[in-house]
Structures are given as structure tokens and as C-alpha cells.
Design an enzyme around this catalytic site. Structure first.
Site, PDB file in Angstrom:
ATOM      1  N   ASP A 124       1.334  12.971   4.102  1.00  0.00           N
ATOM      2  CA  ASP A 124       0.616  13.535   5.281  1.00  0.00           C
ATOM      3  C   ASP A 124       1.475  13.690   6.670  1.00  0.00           C
ATOM      4  O   ASP A 124       2.147  12.989   7.038  1.00  0.00           O
ATOM      5  CB  ASP A 124      -0.456  12.693   5.361  1.00  0.00           C
ATOM      6  CG  ASP A 124      -0.371  10.973   5.663  1.00  0.00           C
ATOM      7  OD1 ASP A 124       0.568  10.636   4.780  1.00  0.00           O
ATOM      8  OD2 ASP A 124      -0.924  10.612   6.416  1.00  0.00           O
ATOM      9  N   GLU A 138      -1.415   8.189   4.415  1.00  0.00           N
ATOM     10  CA  GLU A 138      -0.833   6.833   5.012  1.00  0.00           C
ATOM     11  C   GLU A 138      -1.304   6.769   6.462  1.00  0.00           C
ATOM     12  O   GLU A 138      -1.392   5.617   6.777  1.00  0.00           O
ATOM     13  CB  GLU A 138       0.709   6.762   4.990  1.00  0.00           C
ATOM     14  CG  GLU A 138       1.462   5.552   5.161  1.00  0.00           C
ATOM     15  CD  GLU A 138       1.626   5.298   6.778  1.00  0.00           C
ATOM     16  OE1 GLU A 138       1.423   4.258   7.031  1.00  0.00           O
ATOM     17  OE2 GLU A 138       1.924   6.406   7.331  1.00  0.00           O
ATOM     18  N   ARG A 173      14.834  -5.924   5.849  1.00  0.00           N
ATOM     19  CA  ARG A 173      14.586  -7.198   6.483  1.00  0.00           C
ATOM     20  C   ARG A 173      13.753  -8.089   5.350  1.00  0.00           C
ATOM     21  O   ARG A 173      13.055  -7.504   4.645  1.00  0.00           O
ATOM     22  CB  ARG A 173      13.459  -7.054   7.627  1.00  0.00           C
ATOM     23  CG  ARG A 173      13.448  -8.359   8.320  1.00  0.00           C
ATOM     24  CD  ARG A 173      12.546  -8.119   9.764  1.00  0.00           C
ATOM     25  NE  ARG A 173      12.586  -9.333  10.449  1.00  0.00           N
ATOM     26  CZ  ARG A 173      11.534 -10.221  10.655  1.00  0.00           C
ATOM     27  NH1 ARG A 173      10.535 -10.138   9.805  1.00  0.00           N
ATOM     28  NH2 ARG A 173      11.888 -11.072  11.339  1.00  0.00           N
ATOM     29  N   HIS A 226       5.884  10.072  15.742  1.00  0.00           N
ATOM     30  CA  HIS A 226       4.803  10.270  16.431  1.00  0.00           C
ATOM     31  C   HIS A 226       4.980  11.055  17.652  1.00  0.00           C
ATOM     32  O   HIS A 226       4.052  11.469  18.379  1.00  0.00           O
ATOM     33  CB  HIS A 226       3.938   9.116  16.541  1.00  0.00           C
ATOM     34  CG  HIS A 226       3.411   8.593  15.256  1.00  0.00           C
ATOM     35  ND1 HIS A 226       1.905   8.115  15.048  1.00  0.00           N
ATOM     36  CD2 HIS A 226       4.001   8.315  14.106  1.00  0.00           C
ATOM     37  CE1 HIS A 226       1.735   7.590  13.741  1.00  0.00           C
ATOM     38  NE2 HIS A 226       2.828   7.835  13.231  1.00  0.00           N
TER      39      HIS A 226
END
Length: 436
Positions: free
Chosen positions: A106, A172, A211, A401
Site C-alpha cells: 500500500d 500495512e 537487530r 512518509h
């Protein structure tokens, strides 16, 4: 309860006999096959980027993915979970474990400001506002890379000891259910022994990072509606101004993290992402709404923040003769990388990254990810791929974003090689031991 039972069944699965590392010949074949399809992967990425779709609307992208998987001879499931989810199943030529590889599809309601030839010009209306649509979080790259991975591994089908599930997930970016939960409810994680996923972001081109333990934060959403009394802007005493009340609430919310949360235990963030009230300059509106996000790692802090938010908002509103409705939607949990997965397969990332490097991150990201839900049901390994173009100032580079976020196509083969090699090595090693 259904998810807990499924998790229990997976944990109780019998141990698989450990086999051995992938042969150098197969690893070399992955590199060769990846190099041969770089142009195809790049073309897919450009096409998906130019035709972005918001969460639960990814019909065009899903159709592109499904057609490709079918062309590879896979068993393909479409509209998985009642949403545009796609699953491709590749059964190897030998028995073995099952590994899942996930990509999200998405885009975001962001107007693209990057002048690339495949720039998005798609428009939509989101929360009542006209805006552009953009793959500002790199999911176009995720999808294209997993399509490439599917082609590489399909070419090695006879040599694969086990099964690969390719999970192409919508939504998501749409908590609280996102796209992972409906697909899980539809059974996509049944029989899966391990799951891998990646995310692109700013950083030195082609570098990989990982991580052990928490790699991303729990992500919850909130909505606050302040109800006042409408009046003329020249006569505020005749009304109750919800804008002024909302301003106090926004300021007070920032004190929750700084004054109520034990930051020595784990970091936390409260962000108001949108606020709206009123239509013109001389009318005090009757209501204001605001929405935002809460990011935490500590379960106690996650609960506390929601409680404090309701207390502050309702009491500040009451002090001004207004009312406030506070809704907190629990979204994605923290993504936890399985210790044995990181220990066994992080050397794979180091080999794939080469001179670009692969290293363990000292801190987790405050970003949220519904990959966490897949990793709750099978040992998971989520890692990051840096995609900033060479020459970019990494101190000022645009983040995910942002309308200026940019991913370099040269990172695509790194992602394909990483996912293909991880899947191969998981299968040839027999997976990882489960504790019954």
C-alpha cells in the site's frame, strides 16, 4: 484466542533435522539469476510507484503480483482475507520446512514532490481533503523485490528442500487491523516455520541493518473529539470555543511522555498528526477533532499513555464547559526479532551486503509494523535496507512518509538477493529448533 491457539500449535511443532548450509553453487546461482532480472524488477517498481493505491484498495497491484506468480507456475491465492492479499506457494523438489517471505503493497495519502520519470500523479480524497497518493514509504520497492525473489527461487525449485510462501500484504499503513491480521485469520501462517521481511529507508545505498529483539515499536492510534458551543467569532463569551480547548489538550498530551512515562524503561512517543475544526474566520465551531499515534515498547507505558490521555483531555475540556470523547485503538505490537533467527541468518546479510555493509542496530525504530503479527506466530527476522541515492546528504535526507522520500533502483537487487538467500539458507538448514 484463535491466534493464541495457532501460536501454540506452531511452537509445539516437532523439531526438524538440521541439514546444512546452502552450497556455494546455489548461492552463486541466486546472484546470477538476480542480475538477469534487474531490469524487470526495476520496471515493476516504476509501474507500481506510478500507480500507487491506498490500503485495502491495492487491486491493480495485487493483479500484477498474482499474474506474475501464476506465470512462474505457483499455486496462487487471491483476495486472501477478503482484502487484496495475494499468496504464492512454491513447493520445492525435496521435503523440508516452510518459510514465509512478506512484502507490503500500500501507498500513502502524500503528494509526491520528487521529480522522477515515474512520479505519481494519482489524486484522491482522504479524510475529506484532496491529496496526492505516493509510495512515500517504499512499499513499491518491497513488492517489486519480492516479485523478483519469487522468480529467482522458482528457477531453483528442484533444489529447494521445503516450501516458500510469498505473502503480498495490503494495508500495512491502516491500523488497527492492517493487512496482516485478515490474512492471518485466513490461515496464511499455518505450517510456517519462519518468516522474513524487510523495509527500505534512508541510509548508505545497499547497506543492511538488523537487530535482535524489538526492532520496531508498538503502534496505537487515537482520536479526540472536543465538543463546544458554536457562536460568532466576535462574541466568544456566548459560546464554548473547542479550538482553544483543543490547543490546551495538544500541549498537555506532550507532558504524558515527558512527565508520566518511565523513559528509563523504554522510549515512547505521542504525536498529534491531524487536527481540524471550523470553516471560516469569524465563526467559532461547535467541535474539533484530532487524530494521532502512540508509539511504545513497554506494555505498562502503552496502557498508561491511553489512560492519561483520557484523563487529561476530558478534564481540560470540562474546565472550559466543553466535553471530550477519547478513543484509543490498540494497533500493532512491537516487532520482535527471534534471537535464533538473527544469530543464524545475520551472517547471510553481511555476505549479501558486501562492501555496503550489514550491521546490528543499537536502537530500535519508533516506526510501527504489522509484520509483528506474523512474527508472533513463527520465528521472525525483520531487517532494513538503505536506499538513498549515492551523493545524498544523509544528515538532511528525507525520511519515509515525506513527499521528498526517494529510493534508488540500485538497491533493488540487494533486496532480491537478501530475501532469496535467506529463504534458501533457512530451508537448507532445516529451519531453527522450536522449544516444545
Amino acid at each position: 484466542m484463535k491466534r493464541l491457539l495457532l501460536a501454540g500449535l506452531l511452537v509445539a511443532a516437532p523439531l526438524r533435522a538440521q541439514q546444512g548450509p546452502a552450497s556455494p553453487a546455489l548461492l552463486a546461482e541466486i546472484d546470477k539469476r538476480t542480475a538477469a532480472i534487474v531490469d524487470k524488477v526495476t520496471a515493476w517498481r516504476h509501474d507500481i510507484h506510478q500507480h500507487p493505491e491506498l490500503g485495502y484498495q491495492e487491486k491493480r497491484t495485487a493483479a500484477l503480483v498474482a499474474a506474475h506468480l501464476k506465470s512462474l507456475g505457483m499455486e496462487v491465492q487471491e483476495n486472501v482475507g477478503g482484502i487484496p492479499g495475494v499468496v504464492g506457494i512454491l513447493k520445492g523438489g525435496k521435503p523440508g520446512p516452510t518459510v514465509a517471505l512478506r512484502a507490503d503493497m500500500d501507498a500513502l495519502p502524500v503528494t509526491e514532490l520528487v521529480n522522477v520519470p515515474f512520479k505519481s500523479t494519482v489524486r484522491t480524497v482522504y479524510n475529506g481533503v484532496e491529496t496526492g497518493v505516493m509510495h512515500a514509504c517504499g512499499h513499491d520497492m518491497h513488492t517489486a523485490m519480492l516479485m523478483g525473489t519469487a522468480e529467482v527461487l522458482a528457477g531453483l525449485k528442484a533444489s529447494l528442500p521445503g516450501t516458500v510462501k510469498f505473502l503480498f500484504q495490503p494495508a500495512e499503513e491502516v491500523p488497527p487491523r492492517g493487512g496482516a491480521q485478515p490474512m492471518i485469520d485466513a490461515g496464511v501462517m499455518q505450517g510456517v516455520d519462519g518468516v522474513f521481511g524487510l523495509h527500505v529507508g534512508p541510509g548508505p545505498l545497499g547497506a543492511l541493518s538488523f537487530r535482535q529483539g524489538a526492532i520496531s515499536a508498538a503502534s496505537d492510534g487515537f482520536r479526540i473529539v472536543v465538543h463546544g458551543k458554536q457562536s460568532h467569532g466576535a462574541a466568544p463569551s456566548r459560546g464554548v470555543d473547542p479550538i482553544v480547548v483543543s490547543a490546551e489538550i495538544v500541549t498537555a498530551l506532550q507532558t504524558i511522555v515527558s512527565r508520566s512515562v518511565d523513559l528509563g524503561a523504554a522510549p515512547a512517543v505521542v504525536t498529534v498528526g491531524a487536527i481540524h475544526g471550523g470553516l471560516r474566520e469569524n465563526i467559532i465551531p461547535d467541535s474539533v477533532w484530532m487524530i494521532g499515534t502512540i508509539r511504545t515498547f513497554d506494555p505498562a507505558a502503552r496502557t498508561l499513555i491511553g489512560q492519561r490521555m483520557k484523563t487529561l483531555a476530558t478534564n481540560i475540556a470540562a474546565a472550559h464547559n466543553a466535553t471530550a470523547e477519547v478513543t484509543v485503538d490498540l494497533g500493532y505490537g512491537s516487532t520482535i526479532n527471534h534471537a535464533a533467527m538473527v544469530s543464524r541468518f545475520s551472517p547471510t546479510l553481511k555476505r549479501v551486503a558486501g562492501t555496503a555493509g550489514a550491521q546490528e542496530s543499537k536502537t530500535a525504530s519508533m516506526a510501527g509494523e504489522d509484520f509483528s503479527r506474523f512474527a508472533e506466530l513463527a520465528p521472525g527476522f525483520f531487517f532494513n535496507l538503505a536506499v538513498s541515492p549515492v551523493g545524498t546528504d544523509l544528515k538532511t535526507v528525507a525520511s519515509n512518509h515525506s513527499p521528498l522520500f526517494q529510493g534508488d533502483d540500485k538497491a533493488l537487487p540487494v533486496g532480491v538477493r537478501a530475501m532469496s538467500t535467506l529463504a534458501l539458507e533457512f530451508l537448507t538448514s532445516g529451519g531453527i529448533p522450536r522449544v516444545p
